[in-house]
Design an enzyme around this catalytic site. Sequence first.
Site, mmCIF file in Angstrom:
data_model
loop_
_atom_site.group_PDB
_atom_site.id
_atom_site.type_symbol
_atom_site.label_atom_id
_atom_site.label_comp_id
_atom_site.label_asym_id
_atom_site.label_seq_id
_atom_site.Cartn_x
_atom_site.Cartn_y
_atom_site.Cartn_z
ATOM 1 C CG ASP A 202 0.272 -4.097 2.748
ATOM 2 O OD1 ASP A 202 0.711 -3.578 1.703
ATOM 3 O OD2 ASP A 202 -0.049 -3.445 3.766
ATOM 4 C CG ASP B 43 16.717 15.154 13.439
ATOM 5 O OD1 ASP B 43 15.625 15.433 12.897
ATOM 6 O OD2 ASP B 43 17.128 15.727 14.464
ATOM 7 C CB SER C 230 2.921 2.245 6.045
ATOM 8 O OG SER C 230 1.661 1.994 6.590
ATOM 9 C CG ASP D 152 20.766 13.544 10.337
ATOM 10 O OD1 ASP D 152 20.157 14.627 10.402
ATOM 11 O OD2 ASP D 152 20.402 12.588 9.647
ATOM 12 C CG HIS E 171 -0.339 0.281 2.521
ATOM 13 N ND1 HIS E 171 0.014 -0.711 3.404
ATOM 14 C CD2 HIS E 171 -0.005 1.442 3.124
ATOM 15 C CE1 HIS E 171 0.529 -0.160 4.496
ATOM 16 N NE2 HIS E 171 0.523 1.149 4.349
#
Length: 402
Positions: free
Chosen positions: A255, A215, A352, A221, A193
Amino acid sequence: MRLSNRGKSTQFSTLQWPFFFAFVAALFSTATAQARCNNPNRKIGYCVSIYECPSLIEVVRRYDLAPRDREFLQKSQCTNGYGQSPYVCCTPDKGFTSSNDGSNPMPVTSTTTTRRPSIVKPPSPSNGKGNVLPVPPACGPNSLDNKIYNGKDTPLDQYPWMVLLEYTQKNGKPILNCGGSLINQRYVLTAGHCVVGAIETEVGPLSTIHLGEYDISTEIDCIQEDCNKEVVKLGYEQVIPHPQYQPNNNNRHHDIALIRMAEDVTYTDFIRPVCLPMASSRQAINVGELLTVAGWGRTLLARQSNVKQELAVPVVDHDECARKFSSRNVNLITSQLCAGGEFSKDSCDGDSGGPLMRQSDRNRWYLEGVVSFGNRCGLEGWPAVYTRVADYVDWIEQTLRP
C-alpha cells in the site's frame, strides 16, 4: 468488527480518535534581562524575539547546527524581551568571538508574511533532478523552533515534508482527505489507497497537492507574531501505485504510491523533503522503539484537528501483530510495520498516506512507514499498520524519472 482504512469513508471507515501529545521540557534555562542585555561575547544588545534578530536567525537556519553554534544560541537567551518568545540578546554576532567592544545590535526588521491565494499550475518541465533522492543535510531537517525551545504548540515549520491531498467530490466541491510526504522536488510518497480504488468512486478523483500547510482552518497560519509562507497548491502529472498493490484486497499489501507533481517545488523553511532509509544509512527498527506519526487526523464527516499534530507510538512485534490481525482475516507480510496499540493514541481516518518517522542521532528525520490501515482507531491492543518504506526504496528509485 470491521477494519478501518485510514484515508476514506468506506465500509472500512470508523470513529476517529485525536492525537495525544507528549511534550518535553525546555532545552535550557534563561537569564534575567531587561530591554538591553549582554550577549555571550559580552557585547551590548537588545532582548528581542529570535524571529526579529537577523544574525541569529541566520544561525538557526543552518542545515547542520554545530554544538558550538547551539551553545551560542542557548547562552544568547534573555527574558522580558520584545515580540514573540523565545527571546535572544540580539547583536551582529553569529557565534563566539574574543571581541568585547560593546557594539550595538543590527536593526530589527519584521519577517511576517501575508498569504496570497494559490493557483494550481499546469505541468511544466523538470529541472532534471526528479529522479534524485536527497540525502542529509538536504533532507529531514529539524524544526527551526526546536533548535531554540520546545513549546506547547507544534512549530509552524515542523515536518515541512508533509503534504495534504485534495480531491474533487461528486458535487464539485474540494475536500482534503489523505496525506503524503515530499521526497524530492518533484515527487510525493503516499499510500496506494489514497490514489486508486474506492477513494476514486466514493470520495472523488485526486486534484491538488497542498504543500507548506499548518492550520487548515485559516488562510494565514500564525503563532503569535510569527507567520509561515503561503500554501503552495500544485496539480500532478501522474499517480503511480505500486504494481503489486490490489485496491480491493483487505490485506493492503504494498500500500504505497508515488505522485509526480506538475512542476518542481521550490524549497523553503516550510517546504522541504524528508530523508528515505537508503541501504547505506538505514537502521533496524526494534520492538518497543518509539517512532513519530504526524497528521491532521480527521474523517470525511468531522475534522478532529485543524492543526498539524504528532504522536510517539511504540513499534510492535511483527509476529504478534500478524496473529492479532489474522483473527480479522487479514494476512500481514514483513513489508508491513505495526506500531501503536495504546488506548486513544493512534493514527486514524484522514491520516492515510502520512509519515511514520524516526529521528536520527544527527537530528535528521527519516520516513520509515506510510499510514495504511488499522482495526478502528485507538483501540487498546490493536496497533496501526504501516507500509515499511525501506522495503520499497529500490522500487522508488527505479520509478522516479528526471
